[in-house]
Design a protein around this motif. Structure first.
Motif, short mmCIF file in Angstrom:
data_model
loop_
_atom_site.label_atom_id
_atom_site.label_comp_id
_atom_site.label_asym_id
_atom_site.label_seq_id
_atom_site.Cartn_x
_atom_site.Cartn_y
_atom_site.Cartn_z
N THR A 1 0.87 -1.18 -0.09
CA THR A 1 -0.03 -0.12 -0.05
C THR A 1 0.99 1.13 -0.11
N ASN A 2 2.01 1.30 0.32
CA ASN A 2 2.81 2.27 0.20
C ASN A 2 4.54 1.78 0.24
N LEU B 1 7.23 2.80 2.14
CA LEU B 1 7.71 2.24 3.43
C LEU B 1 7.42 0.79 3.76
N TYR C 1 9.50 -2.18 4.94
CA TYR C 1 9.39 -3.19 5.88
C TYR C 1 9.04 -4.56 5.78
N GLN D 1 -1.03 2.94 13.89
CA GLN D 1 -1.51 3.93 13.12
C GLN D 1 -0.45 4.78 11.98
N LEU D 2 0.62 4.24 12.16
CA LEU D 2 1.90 4.71 11.24
C LEU D 2 1.63 3.67 9.87
N THR D 3 1.35 2.52 10.06
CA THR D 3 1.27 1.73 8.87
C THR D 3 0.22 0.85 8.67
N VAL D 4 -0.71 1.07 9.47
CA VAL D 4 -2.36 0.34 9.29
C VAL D 4 -2.55 -0.38 8.16
N GLN D 5 -2.29 0.55 6.83
CA GLN D 5 -2.89 0.02 5.57
C GLN D 5 -2.28 -1.29 5.12
#
Lengths: 617, 617
Positions: free
Chosen positions: B60-61, B63, B67, B459-463
């Motif tokens: 989804t993005n 970053l 990871y 919240q930083l990477t939830v998607q």
């Protein structure tokens, strides 16, 4: 503002460095700080809560925070981002690079480990484990107009002032690293009584006069002139001066996509949006045959060799960049936009202009009313939404089909527009919407903030919607759901490739999942749905956060895109053939001609489809 | 694997460069590629779909994708990330930096503009607008073991091989830029019949023997020895060799937090997790008084001067780093971990060991059963969850309280553990969970993947949870909801600061919002809730994606954190007093002593609270 600042704010005679920085930001009108906490910036963050009318936004991640600070800056002319050493600043760097590429004023404050730890090269977490504390600072220098680390006790205040001045006047990011042990160093608050010097330095009157005389001479003689307004007008706060130029000349005036919002599109001289070869026929008709073009606030450094093919036809092109200018092939370094524009206005004698105004075709063609049960398509949606915009609106579009669709619209006066057409980082618009919403709220008139974002782009940065909810911000979000990365489908002509697909979300649940209780979420599928929406006066009020999911076909796009990319296969192969013929020619001529050919299939943001036909040189 | 590779895969005699790269990855066991599409990488992505058993994850993005590739690599020893020029690669750089800091093998493929455009410095979008196409490559070089751009037709295949070999053997990121016009260059497929040479080069037998003889001599004489196992054992695939070392010596053995999973914690010699001054008393009792410590797979380059105070007491410390070794103060460059460890095993004569085993205290103390209606607290939750783990599990913890809580647990045999203790990028664990889930599924035995993530970090990477749903992956996610950034509250001792708070989400809606239809989402608040959960055999099965929201008090943390930080205010002020006394002393002695003092309040990841007392030097 400044002489009695200490008195007005009832500050004690001595304040900390942290307080000093925040008061300087406040003097520049900055009331919202974006970023995330981290152990090395928390002592600074503590001080935000002591500054009147200052808010710590508390973003959900650093990239989103950078986008938000950028969006805020595009309204306020400066944004402030605070991150922590290593992980924080690197997460933000793509957003900062976007601000650099697109000339957006940004101060990026990075909380760093204490100097003692750096000198001793202690292994701290968030380091690369090799004792190199300078690496992130080095990385930042490629995407900053200036970088600084506050480690000299003698120059703390002057260095802060320098950073802020550069960020504001150059409209570029500045990196300001603050070792955590410096935040509480004591300074005299009386320094705040001396305002920052934001005037332009190192002016050369002779150069300025020579340039402006040459510009005016060409302008007076011109038979078919045009003015094109680009992004740097807004960045450098020159909307009023640009308006005067438009008023005092009878020339047709256009904006670039990045310049949208810099110009009153209701003005009778307004001719539409110039998008290079993707412009509408009415626009090309004027610009392509101009013998004099004045580009005010030009952003792109190779404006005339890449996407904008008018340079090949216009005899006289004047480009006013933010900090230099070009007349035909002559470059005038260090000639600032503000200076050049004001001097043109000062020396302009309208009576000498030969050009006599011609009728300008209207940009927007009236559309037939479709049956209510017709499914929505982009062309129709964009043609309708233009009537729904209002004076004062801040309209934000995402890289993708929205960025093209918006060019179809003719804005009411004083509409602002935010898009990231050059850097084009997908997902940017959601963070920018947060930043713009804060800026809008600070304005008092509480203008509407309207976001157009695709379903694919939303997924990259969706959590920033939660920060909007947290602060009770009230953007109106149009989620253009076309089932994946439509722009890429068009770009790559492989519409069925799996990598264009995304996970299908239940988008109407996003707001409540992120904790919204007072919101409006709905879905529109048909012409009737959409008309009911935009004709509903209640919907038009920004009284709560709203999300409208607009269902669109996956292979649909605004007409500019559709026409250029889907319907030009034949033209493409013709061009390819001609490119092949050129191989035999000498290299310079070959490159020049190929650029011309390629312009026929290149948009303003240079969605270069032609690399298949380019070999290595 | 390789000699008949072309035949086995029924490849044609000629393949494209793109296919070549992907087949090489496949030969290394890589079956999932992470990243996002972009115009400059799409021609490569097209080829993924033609490689047997290869999957494009489609994150989804960027970053999150970095990871994920990192998490995948920690299970498979190599991960592959594909991004696009500029925006894509910069969005990922913080994740890549984490792989660099923590020694994780990663190949980062960046789709670049065609060479012709670069040479002519065309303005393309995703550039900084200054014609500098090298800037991102330069940025990447600070966080890569090697960087390369494929623009030399003569060396394409060998350069690809070199990149993959370095990433795999050095366990570091390698940057591989591919101009989009090169992807379809034709190569001979027969090159694939020659396997990559992953053997260690440039060995020096004399150095190896000298080092190992010295190590063994010290080992044989030791009265109080200890073995500590660190992260690089897993990275370099040396779990089996390490096991042999533990079997063939009677020494007590410990793991570091980053080494968790490299060791069978059920082995009778296992003494617990060594966390420097935050270790349990049983661990400190052994390690602090050791006269010989062998650290196998040491990750931290200044392991013995920063967080780990044992170096000041142990007479003989041997550190086996990934590519060099240290014995007391002597450095042996270019001595690879694998070589050193295998030679120690080859030369080890167990009969010469003087040490006679002592009883090792059990790590986990039995806990009293609490009343069912008691609200949950971290200490109790971590003490219970340890019994719920199973052989083969992959346990992922987030930077924050979870990273400390997990050290309380004693893993079943063959448990794997992923955390990012050194780099500490918040939100990492969610992306890593996706990558590990793909890796787990490729294993056939389909081990459980268990994620512990805080509500703030999520919240930083939830998607990226949506990507798990998209692929039908089935991690079990424990969402440790303590209402904000608890670790920061503890770090900064300002528990009520607004910047520790986050927007409250309706977390149980996350899975359905992201399109999950087959899932399990529930909330636990009390001891009774939690016991019912972990005693339910159905819940323990990884048959669908599961999210358990564990409600915890905002100011609660695992005991190691609570004891060290909240209960040592008195000790802190005592230490501060002693630090002040040291100012009078000479500089070297001062620094040495201050480091020692500071160790008393520093955790393994060096959550350095002492900077308030450090001035600039």
């Amino acid at each position: 503002m400044a002489i009695n600042y200490v008195y007005q704010c009832a500050l004690p005679p001595e304040i900390t460095l942290g307080h000093y920085i925040l008061h300087r930001l406040r003097q520049l009108g900055i009331h919202t700080i974006f970023g995330l906490p981290g152990e090395f910036n928390m002592p600074l963050l503590d001080k935000i809560y002591t500054i009147p009318q200052m808010v710590w936004a508390g973003n959900t991640n650093e990239l989103n925070a950078a986008y938000a600070a950028d969006g805020y800056s595009r309204i306020k002319r400066l944004g402030c981002l605070v991150t922590t050493f290593g992980v924080g600043e690197l997460s933000a760097i793509n957003g900062v690079a976007g601000s650099f590429a697109e000339h957006v004023g940004l101060i990026h404050i990075v909380g760093m480990p204490p100097i003692s730890a750096q000198v001793r090269q202690l292994l701290l977490h968030h380091t690369l484990g090799n004792g190199d504390f300078k690496v992130f600072y080095r990385l930042a220098s490629d995407v900053a107009a200036y970088t600084s680390i506050l480690n000299d006790m003698e120059t703390l205040a002057s260095e802060v002032d320098k950073c802020l001045t550069i960020a504001f006047t150059k409209q570029r990011p500045v990196y300001l690293g603050i070792p955590v042990n410096m935040v509480d160093v004591i300074l005299s608050s009386s320094l705040l009584n001396f305002p920052l010097n934001l005037d332009i330095q190192n002016r050369n009157v002779e150069v300025e006069e020579e340039f402006v005389a040459a510009v005016l001479s060409a302008m007076y003689k011109s038979q078919n002139p045009a003015i094109i307004v680009d992004a740097c007008v807004t960045r450098h706060g020159l909307i009023e001066e640009t308006k005067q130029l438009v008023e005092r000349t009878p020339f047709p005036v256009f904006c670039t996509p990045m310049g949208k919002g810099a110009l009153d599109e209701q003005h009778p001289h307004f001719g539409g949006t110039f998008v290079g070869s993707m412009s509408s026929p009415q626009v090309r008709e004027v610009v392509d045959f101009s013998d004099f073009i004045l580009v005010v606030g030009a952003l792109l450094s190779d404006f005339n060799t890449s996407s904008f093919h008018f340079a090949y036809r216009a005899k006289n092109t004047v480009l006013l960049f933010s900090n230099h200018a070009k007349l035909k092939n002559a470059v005038y370094p260090d000639l600032e936009l503000k200076v050049a524009l004001n001097l043109i206005l000062a020396r302009l004698d309208s009576s000498k202009i030969r050009y006599r105004p011609q009728k300008i075709s209207d940009v927007i063609k009236p559309k037939l009313r479709l049956m209510n049960n017709v499914p929505l398509r982009q062309e129709w949606v964009w043609s309708q939404i233009t009537n729904w915009f209002r004076a004062g609106d801040i309209v934000i579009t995402e890289t993708g089909t929205s960025a093209f669709g918006i060019n179809q619209s003719k804005f009411p006066s004083r509409t602002r527009c935010i898009s990231q057409a050059l850097w084009g980082s997908v997902g940017y618009s959601v963070g920018a919407c947060l930043g713009a919403s804060f800026a809008a709220r600070e304005e008092g008139s509480d203008p509407r903030v309207i976001l157009f974002v695709g379903d694919g782009a939303l997924q990259l940065t969706v959590q920033e919607v939660s920060t909007m909810i947290r602060w009770g911000l009230k953007p109106i979000i149009f989620l253009m759901n076309n089932n994946g990365y439509t722009i890429d489908r068009l770009l790559h002509k492989k519409s069925n490739a799996g990598y264009h697909d995304i996970q299908s979300w239940d988008n109407l649940r996003i707001l409540p999942t992120f904790g919204a209780s007072h919101y409006d979420a709905r879905k529109v599928k048909t012409v009737g749905d959409f008309l009911a929406l935009i004709e509903d006066p209640k919907f038009a009020i920004n009284d709560k956060i709203k999300m409208v999911e607009v269902l669109l076909p996956p292979m649909d796009a605004p007409p500019a895109l559709m026409e250029k990319w889907l319907l030009t296969d034949k033209a493409d192969s013709e061009i390819d053939g001609r490119v092949d013929d050129l191989h035999a020619e000498d290299n310079d001529a070959f490159i020049t001609k190929r650029i011309k050919l390629n312009d026929n299939r290149r948009s303003i943001v240079d969605y270069n489809m032609s690399y298949d036909n380019m070999d290595s040189v």
